[in-house]
Design a protein around this motif. Sequence first.
Motif: not given
Length: 440
Positions: A249-252, A263-266, A271-273
């Motif tokens: 979405e938006v990593l903010s 959802k998972l945080t930014a 970290a997953v990536m």
Amino acid sequence: MSAAGSSPPSPTPAGLADWAWQSAAELLVPPPAEPSSPSPALDPEALDLDDLVAAIDAAQPKLPLSSDADEHDQVSWDPALLAALGLTLLSRRADAEQDELLRRAADGLRQQLAGNIVTYVVNRNLNVSNHCIKHCSFCAFRRDAGDPGAYWLSEADLQQKAAEALEAGATELCIQGGLNPAATVAGSQLAYAERLLGLLQQAAPGLHLHAFSPQELLYFAQHDGLPLDQVLVRLQAAGLGSVPGTAAEVLSEPVRQVLCPEKLTAREWVAVMLQVHQHGLPATSTLMAGHIESPADVVAHLLTLVAVQRYAWQHQRQGFTEFVLLPFVGASAPAALRSRVQRDQPDPAAMLRLTAQARLLLGPWFRFHQPSWVKLTLAGATEALRWGCNDLGGTLMEEHITTMAGASGGTRQSPQALEAAAQRLGRPVRRRTTLYGAGA
């Protein structure tokens, strides 16, 4: 022990590796603050666009040749300066003359990095189920089991769709869905995902399996009480070839607290990536824009992608294959967000500007840029090829997530339609694979 006055480090969330969690904190770029008194050098209205583009290019981190170049590369990477320049770029007034200058700058960088060839992939999209435990404020796709419109494709349906895709010349299956709590084998989400990949391979041998967003991957790990590393090893063994970069979405974080607080945080997404890339799995990257985000949020998101890509390349990993701008579609979105955004369909002019701005800010780190014809229509996506994009995405054959949100772009394109779109611009066109090799 933490230093006096500093907060203790955040504990690593279940499933994630400690190194990825700590690295994500270092790589996540915060939204830049608006300067209280802009200097003439960063005045959006006074600064010549050519000078601004040159300054952005000069501020980009240098391409690392090897992990040995890390110390030099650290010196050359100034996220705060690049963020300030990015905010200046996104804050410039919009008018026909400025838009044309912006378009030319982005199109020139596209030509420099990717050439004139327009690419596309023949693929089929499989949204396995819309049953989901999350309640994102923008999502018109998710349902609880038993709700009107809820669905969960059977194994027979999935295999039939995969076989049809193979017969139609597809080289890829793109597989995503909601977080379905009932999708288990012997109580395991991961075992169900492994079974799903196996069934699709049986029905369509040789097709590349592009599957499971970072949100889905972390859900599998946390549900089953497993390290994400183990999840990735097992999914690769089951046939996983690459990962879609959705759920970003938006990593903010302030934006995520409104859009997708469950959802998972930014930081978790990053970290997953990092772990996905460490396992040799390529991934796409995305930005959902045109809702409540500010220019500062967009800058933070794009430069975080640069930071993650730089980290991957420093460690001789492929990292992200492409960037995809996903304009927000609100026609069927939940009422609260829809009333706040006050727009049912994307603003084409704003999305074209952002397409160009993203090309300039992502710089040499992202060669391939893709618009969404589902959200913009094919005509809009074709125009985006003049604003910095060089890829038209996939044929999809079917699509449910954006369509259920009220998108007007349709659910499938033929190879002939995508090729004709590129040819109307006088651009050569080539079919590709998921990882941008020569297609069939």
